[in-house]
Design a protein around this motif. Structure first.
Motif, PDB file in Angstrom:
ATOM      1  N   ASN A 339       0.797  -1.361   0.035  1.00 20.73           N
ATOM      2  CA  ASN A 339       0.040   0.086  -0.042  1.00 20.73           C
ATOM      3  C   ASN A 339       0.969   1.238   0.020  1.00 20.73           C
ATOM      4  OD1 ASN A 339      -2.349  -1.643   0.137  1.00 20.73           O
ATOM      5  ND2 ASN A 339      -2.532  -1.717   2.147  1.00 20.73           N
ATOM      6  N   SER A 340       0.650   2.045  -0.884  1.00 16.62           N
ATOM      7  CA  SER A 340       1.258   3.368  -1.003  1.00 16.62           C
ATOM      8  C   SER A 340       0.445   4.235  -1.652  1.00 16.62           C
ATOM      9  CB  SER A 340       2.737   3.205  -1.931  1.00 16.62           C
ATOM     10  OG  SER A 340       2.203   2.956  -3.097  1.00 16.62           O
ATOM     11  N   SER A 341       1.065   5.545  -2.037  1.00 15.97           N
ATOM     12  CA  SER A 341       0.236   6.699  -2.486  1.00 15.97           C
ATOM     13  C   SER A 341      -0.284   6.326  -3.982  1.00 15.97           C
ATOM     14  CB  SER A 341       1.111   7.965  -2.596  1.00 15.97           C
ATOM     15  OG  SER A 341       2.232   7.773  -3.255  1.00 15.97           O
ATOM     16  N   ARG A 342       0.202   5.300  -4.502  1.00 13.04           N
ATOM     17  CA  ARG A 342       0.156   4.744  -5.902  1.00 13.04           C
ATOM     18  C   ARG A 342      -0.443   3.484  -6.259  1.00 13.04           C
ATOM     19  NH1 ARG A 342       4.130   4.237  -9.192  1.00 13.04           N
ATOM     20  NH2 ARG A 342       2.838   4.210 -10.817  1.00 13.04           N
ATOM     21  N   ALA A 343      -0.464   2.815  -5.278  1.00 18.02           N
ATOM     22  CA  ALA A 343      -0.858   1.327  -5.152  1.00 18.02           C
ATOM     23  C   ALA A 343      -1.705   1.080  -3.898  1.00 18.02           C
ATOM     24  CB  ALA A 343       0.267   0.397  -5.564  1.00 18.02           C
ATOM     25  N   ARG A 344      -2.435   0.193  -3.963  1.00 16.28           N
ATOM     26  CA  ARG A 344      -3.323  -0.463  -2.719  1.00 16.28           C
ATOM     27  C   ARG A 344      -3.424  -1.912  -3.315  1.00 16.28           C
ATOM     28  NH1 ARG A 344      -8.794   2.895  -2.330  1.00 16.28           N
ATOM     29  NH2 ARG A 344      -8.725   2.193  -4.478  1.00 16.28           N
ATOM     30  N   ALA A 345      -3.104  -2.683  -2.261  1.00 17.16           N
ATOM     31  CA  ALA A 345      -2.964  -4.510  -2.173  1.00 17.16           C
ATOM     32  C   ALA A 345      -4.141  -4.693  -1.209  1.00 17.16           C
ATOM     33  CB  ALA A 345      -1.707  -4.693  -1.717  1.00 17.16           C
ATOM     34  N   PHE A 346      -5.037  -5.660  -1.897  1.00 15.55           N
ATOM     35  CA  PHE A 346      -6.268  -5.912  -0.984  1.00 15.55           C
ATOM     36  C   PHE A 346      -6.017  -7.258  -0.527  1.00 15.55           C
ATOM     37  CE2 PHE A 346      -7.651  -2.620  -3.966  1.00 15.55           C
ATOM     38  CZ  PHE A 346      -8.513  -1.870  -3.022  1.00 15.55           C
ATOM     39  N   PRO A 347      -6.564  -7.697   0.618  1.00 19.50           N
ATOM     40  CA  PRO A 347      -6.419  -8.960   1.042  1.00 19.50           C
ATOM     41  C   PRO A 347      -6.988 -10.276   0.006  1.00 19.50           C
ATOM     42  CG  PRO A 347      -7.458  -7.700   2.827  1.00 19.50           C
ATOM     43  CD  PRO A 347      -7.567  -6.873   1.614  1.00 19.50           C
ATOM     44  N   ASN A 348      -7.944  -9.845  -0.827  1.00 21.06           N
ATOM     45  CA  ASN A 348      -8.354 -10.661  -1.745  1.00 21.06           C
ATOM     46  C   ASN A 348      -7.430 -10.992  -2.987  1.00 21.06           C
ATOM     47  OD1 ASN A 348      -8.559  -8.480  -3.258  1.00 21.06           O
ATOM     48  ND2 ASN A 348     -11.063  -8.795  -3.486  1.00 21.06           N
ATOM     49  N   GLY A 349      -6.200 -10.386  -2.899  1.00 18.75           N
ATOM     50  CA  GLY A 349      -5.281 -10.742  -3.816  1.00 18.75           C
ATOM     51  C   GLY A 349      -5.166  -9.777  -5.047  1.00 18.75           C
ATOM     52  N   THR A 350      -5.845  -8.639  -4.961  1.00 16.70           N
ATOM     53  CA  THR A 350      -6.210  -7.694  -5.902  1.00 16.70           C
ATOM     54  C   THR A 350      -5.050  -6.682  -5.698  1.00 16.70           C
ATOM     55  OG1 THR A 350      -8.509  -8.179  -6.503  1.00 16.70           O
ATOM     56  CG2 THR A 350      -7.568  -6.029  -7.201  1.00 16.70           C
ATOM     57  N   LEU A 351      -4.383  -6.328  -6.809  1.00 15.67           N
ATOM     58  CA  LEU A 351      -3.585  -5.106  -6.816  1.00 15.67           C
ATOM     59  C   LEU A 351      -3.892  -4.042  -7.622  1.00 15.67           C
ATOM     60  CD1 LEU A 351      -0.662  -3.695  -5.635  1.00 15.67           C
ATOM     61  CD2 LEU A 351       0.525  -4.791  -7.739  1.00 15.67           C
ATOM     62  N   GLU A 352      -4.147  -2.844  -7.072  1.00 21.74           N
ATOM     63  CA  GLU A 352      -4.714  -1.793  -7.748  1.00 21.74           C
ATOM     64  C   GLU A 352      -3.526  -0.625  -8.103  1.00 21.74           C
ATOM     65  OE1 GLU A 352      -8.561   1.255  -7.883  1.00 21.74           O
ATOM     66  OE2 GLU A 352      -8.466  -0.105  -6.312  1.00 21.74           O
ATOM     67  N   LEU A 353      -3.317  -0.285  -9.148  1.00 21.55           N
ATOM     68  CA  LEU A 353      -2.343   0.780  -9.482  1.00 21.55           C
ATOM     69  C   LEU A 353      -3.379   1.943  -9.746  1.00 21.55           C
ATOM     70  CD1 LEU A 353       0.334  -0.933 -11.933  1.00 21.55           C
ATOM     71  CD2 LEU A 353       0.285  -0.510  -9.223  1.00 21.55           C
ATOM     72  N   LEU A 354      -3.393   2.858  -8.872  1.00 23.77           N
ATOM     73  CA  LEU A 354      -4.207   4.230  -8.985  1.00 23.77           C
ATOM     74  C   LEU A 354      -3.892   4.859 -10.166  1.00 23.77           C
ATOM     75  CD1 LEU A 354      -4.081   5.075  -5.233  1.00 23.77           C
ATOM     76  CD2 LEU A 354      -6.091   3.487  -6.613  1.00 23.77           C
ATOM     77  N   VAL A 355      -2.658   5.188 -10.514  1.00 21.18           N
ATOM     78  CA  VAL A 355      -2.150   6.116 -11.629  1.00 21.18           C
ATOM     79  C   VAL A 355      -0.851   5.258 -12.068  1.00 21.18           C
ATOM     80  CG1 VAL A 355      -1.291   8.230 -12.547  1.00 21.18           C
ATOM     81  CG2 VAL A 355      -3.106   8.040 -10.665  1.00 21.18           C
ATOM     82  N   THR A 356      -1.143   5.044 -13.644  1.00 18.35           N
ATOM     83  CA  THR A 356      -0.052   4.104 -14.019  1.00 18.35           C
ATOM     84  C   THR A 356       0.913   5.123 -14.991  1.00 18.35           C
ATOM     85  OG1 THR A 356      -1.285   3.819 -16.296  1.00 18.35           O
ATOM     86  CG2 THR A 356      -1.530   2.043 -14.452  1.00 18.35           C
ATOM     87  N   GLU A 357       2.304   4.622 -14.975  1.00 17.81           N
ATOM     88  CA  GLU A 357       3.324   5.403 -15.350  1.00 17.81           C
ATOM     89  C   GLU A 357       3.992   4.377 -16.462  1.00 17.81           C
ATOM     90  OE1 GLU A 357       5.694   6.934 -12.478  1.00 17.81           O
ATOM     91  OE2 GLU A 357       4.431   8.206 -11.672  1.00 17.81           O
TER      92      GLU A 357
END
Length: 630
Positions: A339-357
């Motif tokens: 978890n950071s300002s650009r990414a969120r890791a969820f317990p169900n195994g999903t990784l969400e990149l909020l803004v891609t570069e």
């Protein structure tokens, strides 16, 4: 002047007060029993029907018993200046609130009983000042939260802590680990679902730990449990033994509890709740070889994903195992992603990149691990150039399609070449040329596959497909004589992975089996915006203005018509006519008055109707005082 020698003579005759007797005794509260004749002083008020702490307490008392009353709150002034109090019992009242610093003056207190009340939380300042407290009983309350600093002042002296029969789902385990002198710790009959590893490792004097009837599925290994022999009952236990009670929990008997099974401890009727093969069996009757775990298996992962720079991206990874595996992600640069300002890791195994570069592109690795092992899977992310900016008030639109926007169109040579290069770069299995998506539109696609004559006994075909934007797998059952199928429930602008399977009857086993015919990947066309369509806010505002104008115009016309009708009728209301002019002389029947009485204006006749005519004989008017005869 002789009075002063007399007083000096009487002073030695006054009796000297004994040091063992109190100098001034406060009155005993009503309905209480007070022991004030000798030290230590005590005030006993159990079951006295008190609604609050009596204000007339003897502040030198060493024992105060206020159990079985109806006290609802403990205020700051209730126990002020009771510096010699050693034992305080407030059990079985209706206490909901304890003021911060209510026990601040009780620095000599050894035992505090607050069990059987209605406390819902315990903050950091409510037990402040109890630096010599040894026994703290908080059972049978409604505690749902315990502050991390609630036990700071008594952490070094506390020997007995009872938190049983409450609603605690979490505990400040770090604070509990600092209770170095605690002998008995009661955590039974709460809602605890987990205990962190090493939570009791520093409790070297712990002799009894009760975790009965919680929601624990596993108990992590602790160095304290391996140093001391574990017993189920305190009777006859040696001084160095630890009495551990954990029955009444839904234990999941797998390899994580093998350490507990190997300890020397008699059966106390603890039972396994899962897995299904061991459900209901006594914990100590299950053999060590039956406490097994299953390594993780990745069941689903996101297909290769391509997004423009600046847009979000979601990478999904699902895994199964026993115990449930924990999923982590590793970036293409080999760093663990959290978890950071650009990414969120969820317990169900999903990784969400909020803004891609652009630098985020590459192969992300999904790692699923549990006590039995780990499994990995790769997910490819391609970050393209950012989309061109679009003007908000732009009137440009996409060129119209011929006919229906969902009409199927064969792929162009450029798109076919791009699709072939994408398929060649895909890390997954290459698509079978037998299955082809010959035509596709924004929401529909035509799938074709060759005849499967080599497979005998085909019952039907099955089409499986899903979009790159979700994990939902869609199934379609096709008759056995079909060689094509039109998919008409697709989303525009998405990439789909599709496979065709032949369902047939296996001649060797007589069971239904499947054989893949082939797979394909295709993309639906983006949805087109029609030309000249006004914006919804603009259209709504125009309609409101037009409707308001119509209403205002109607009101003005109505007012104008009323004014015209008023002028036409000469200032009278439209339903009434002008009254006729008054008549100056009329014939009337008099009763001897001095003069003729003018008739009032006649009202307007409503309508011609039948009436009776009355004829009056008129004579010249004469004064009433004129003689009428000789």
């Amino acid at each position: 002047m002789a009075v002063f020698p007399l007083l000096l003579c009487l002073l030695p005759l006054a009796p000297a007060s004994s040091p063992s007797q109190p100098a001034t005794a406060s009155p005993c509260p009503r309905r209480c029993r007070c022991q004030t004749q000798s030290l230590p002083l005590s005030v006993l008020c159990p079951g006295a029907g008190l609604l609050f702490v009596p204000p007339s307490l003897d502040r030198r008392a060493a024992e105060l018993r206020l159990a079985d009353n109806f006290i609802a709150a403990v205020r700051r002034r209730d126990l002020a200046n009771m510096t010699g109090l050693l034992h305080l019992s407030l059990s079985r009242n209706t206490i909901r609130h304890v003021a911060a610093g209510a026990f601040a003056d009780l620095r000599a207190l050894r035992a505090l009983h607050l069990d059987g009340n209605r406390l819902t939380s315990l903050g950091e300042g409510q037990l402040r000042g109890l630096v010599n407290l040894r026994h703290l009983i908080l059972s049978n309350n409604q505690l749902a939260a315990l502050a991390a600093g609630a036990l700071d002042d008594c952490a070094e002296t506390l020997e007995d802590l009872d938190l049983s029969y409450n609603n605690l789902e979490q505990l400040p385990w770090e604070a509990l680990g600092r209770l170095g002198n605690v002998n008995t710790l009661g955590l039974d009959h709460n809602l605890l679902a987990s205990v962190p590893a090493g939570a009791f490792s520093r409790l070297h004097k712990l002799a009894r730990l009760d975790m009965t009837s919680n929601r624990l599925t596993t108990i992590p290994p602790d160095p304290l449990f391996s140093r001391l022999p574990l017993l189920a009952r305190p009777r006859g236990s040696p001084a160095s033994a630890l009495v551990l009670a954990f029955g009444g929990n839904p234990l999941h008997c797998n390899c994580e509890l093998v350490w507990l099974r190997r300890l020397a401890r008699e059966d106390d009727l603890e039972a396994c709740a899962s897995p299904p093969a061991l459900g209901g069996r006594y914990f100590w009757a299950v053999g060590e070889e039956e406490f097994v775990c299953e390594p993780p298996v990745v069941t689903h992962r996101s297909p290769p994903l391509a997004v423009p720079a600046g847009r979000p991206a979601a990478l999904r990874c699902r895994a199964v195992g026993d115990p449930e595996p924990r999923v982590r992600w590793v970036s293409p640069q080999g760093r663990l992603v959290g978890n950071s300002s650009r990414a969120r890791a969820f317990p169900n195994g999903t990784l969400e990149l909020l803004v891609t570069e652009p630098g985020d592109g590459g192969i992300f690795t999904c790692i699923a691990a549990n006590a039995a092992g780990e499994a990995t899977a790769a997910v490819e992310l391609t970050v393209g150039p950012p989309p061109p900016p679009q003007l908000a008030n732009s009137t440009s639109c996409d060129p119209p399609r011929d006919g229906d926007p969902d009409a199927l169109t064969p792929p162009s040579a450029a798109s076919a070449s791009a699709s072939a290069s994408a398929k060649a770069a895909d890390t997954g299995p290459p698509p079978d040329r037998g299955v082809q998506v010959t035509e596709h539109g924004a929401t529909a696609a035509l799938v074709q596959w060759p005849d499967q004559r080599p497979i005998p006994g085909i019952r039907m075909y099955q089409i499986q497909y899903n979009s790159s934007a979700d994990d939902i797998l869609v199934y379609r059952m096709i008759p056995a004589d079909s060689r094509s199928f039109l998919l008409s429930d697709l989303a525009s602008g998405r990439t789909y992975d599709l496979c065709v399977l032949a369902v047939y009857e296996d001649g060797a086993t007589g069971l239904t089996a499947t054989r893949p015919v082939g797979c394909a990947r295709f993309s639906t066309e983006p949805a087109l915006r029609p030309c000249g369509a006004p914006h919804a806010p603009f259209l709504g505002g125009t309609m409101i203005i037009a409707l308001g104008g119509v209403i205002v115009a109607s009101v003005l016309v109505f007012i104008f018509v009323l004014l015209m009708r008023y002028k036409v009728h000469g200032g009278q209301p439209p339903g009434k006519a002008k009254a006729p002019a008054p008549v100056s002389s009329v014939c009337s029947q008099t009763n001897g008055a001095l003069g003729p009485t003018p008739a009032p204006p006649a009202p307007e006749p409503a309508a011609p109707r039948a009436h009776t005519v009355v004829q009056l004989d008129c004579e010249p008017w004469r004064p009433s005082h004129e003689p009428t005869g000789p």
